[in-house]
Design a protein around this motif. Structure first.
Motif, PDB file in Angstrom:
ATOM      1  N   TYR A 121      34.741   8.595  61.090  1.00 54.43           N
ATOM      2  CA  TYR A 121      35.330   9.377  62.175  1.00 54.43           C
ATOM      3  C   TYR A 121      34.360   9.468  63.358  1.00 54.43           C
ATOM      4  CZ  TYR A 121      38.170  11.017  58.242  1.00 54.43           C
ATOM      5  OH  TYR A 121      38.967  11.092  57.134  1.00 54.43           O
ATOM      6  N   PRO A 122      33.947   8.360  63.944  1.00 52.45           N
ATOM      7  CA  PRO A 122      32.946   8.445  65.017  1.00 52.45           C
ATOM      8  C   PRO A 122      33.419   9.235  66.234  1.00 52.45           C
ATOM      9  CG  PRO A 122      33.854   6.231  64.900  1.00 52.45           C
ATOM     10  CD  PRO A 122      34.381   6.984  63.709  1.00 52.45           C
ATOM     11  N   ASP A 123      34.718   9.243  66.497  1.00 55.53           N
ATOM     12  CA  ASP A 123      35.227   9.985  67.650  1.00 55.53           C
ATOM     13  C   ASP A 123      35.120  11.494  67.454  1.00 55.53           C
ATOM     14  OD1 ASP A 123      35.816   7.579  68.767  1.00 55.53           O
ATOM     15  OD2 ASP A 123      37.968   7.702  68.439  1.00 55.53           O
ATOM     16  N   PHE A 124      34.862  11.917  66.224  1.00 53.54           N
ATOM     17  CA  PHE A 124      34.755  13.336  65.901  1.00 53.54           C
ATOM     18  C   PHE A 124      33.319  13.662  65.497  1.00 53.54           C
ATOM     19  CE2 PHE A 124      39.052  11.933  65.308  1.00 53.54           C
ATOM     20  CZ  PHE A 124      39.771  12.873  66.025  1.00 53.54           C
ATOM     21  N   SER A 125      32.389  13.114  66.279  1.00 54.26           N
ATOM     22  CA  SER A 125      30.974  13.326  66.006  1.00 54.26           C
ATOM     23  C   SER A 125      30.233  13.513  67.315  1.00 54.26           C
ATOM     24  CB  SER A 125      30.401  12.118  65.259  1.00 54.26           C
ATOM     25  OG  SER A 125      30.330  10.989  66.115  1.00 54.26           O
ATOM     26  N   CYS A 126      29.024  13.996  67.179  1.00 60.00           N
ATOM     27  CA  CYS A 126      28.132  14.102  68.331  1.00 60.00           C
ATOM     28  C   CYS A 126      26.709  13.989  67.793  1.00 60.00           C
ATOM     29  CB  CYS A 126      28.320  15.437  69.042  1.00 60.00           C
ATOM     30  SG  CYS A 126      27.376  15.573  70.573  1.00 60.00           S
ATOM     31  N   VAL A 127      25.963  13.029  68.311  1.00 58.22           N
ATOM     32  CA  VAL A 127      24.561  12.863  67.949  1.00 58.22           C
ATOM     33  C   VAL A 127      23.747  13.091  69.216  1.00 58.22           C
ATOM     34  CG1 VAL A 127      22.808  11.254  67.100  1.00 58.22           C
ATOM     35  CG2 VAL A 127      25.080  11.264  66.072  1.00 58.22           C
ATOM     36  N   VAL A 128      22.689  13.863  69.088  1.00 58.93           N
ATOM     37  CA  VAL A 128      21.855  14.220  70.232  1.00 58.93           C
ATOM     38  C   VAL A 128      20.518  13.503  70.094  1.00 58.93           C
ATOM     39  CG1 VAL A 128      20.898  16.121  71.584  1.00 58.93           C
ATOM     40  CG2 VAL A 128      22.970  16.476  70.212  1.00 58.93           C
TER      41      VAL A 128
END
Length: 170
Positions: free
Chosen positions: A59-66
């Motif tokens: 689910y890459p569209d439902f992720s956030c990496v900082v």
């Protein structure tokens, strides 16, 4: 960051024409395979041992990496279809040295925006200060769960094993 800037400026303290360069940016992106080793190491260090978050690549569209200079300093993952009209924030993490900088706030906002019209749910440890962040977004506690994290934490862990189940109604 401020200390780093002061250290860089010290040799130039007598040079009135010296100007510090702009600090590197903090970048936000979707999860990619190259992030997973760092995400797993942070998760194992700060959540519980043997965790593997490779499934978040589904689910890459439902992720956030900082990222700060290509170093992972935070991440957030959501499962978009837990139930009809409901999404679940499964992980939210900001490295302790980067907390209180608005990073988690941005990640929660991003995840909420990816699921417009759906309720958003999550579990949070009863002693986790992130509870205040979630309440600012309108999450409300629906249930208190005793020993929710019991199967995740080591037996000798001092972490609170109780959790609240929170919901943001949409």
């Amino acid at each position: 960051m401020k200390l780093l800037e002061e250290i860089k400026a010290y040799p130039h303290r007598n040079d009135k024409n010296w100007k510090a360069s702009d600090p590197p940016s903090i970048d936000y992106c979707y999860v990619r395979p190259e992030h997973i080793p760092s995400v797993n190491i942070l998760s194992q260090q700060f959540f519980w041992p043997h965790i593997d978050l490779s499934e978040c690549l589904h689910y890459p569209d439902f992720s956030c990496v900082v990222l700060f200079r290509k170093i992972v300093i935070g991440f957030a993952f959501m499962v978009p279809d837990v139930k009809y009209n409901e999404a679940y924030i499964s992980y939210l993490f900001t490295h302790p040295e980067w907390r209180r900088a608005g990073i988690a706030k941005f990640m929660v906002y991003h995840l909420i925006q990816t699921c417009m019209g759906k309720d958003v749910t999550l579990h949070v440890s009863a002693t986790n200060p992130a509870m205040l962040l979630y309440q600012k977004f309108g999450f409300k506690p629906e249930e208190f769960l005793l020993d929710f994290y019991d199967k995740y934490y080591p037996v000798d862990s001092k972490e609170c094993k109780h959790a609240y189940f929170l919901r943001l109604r949409r």
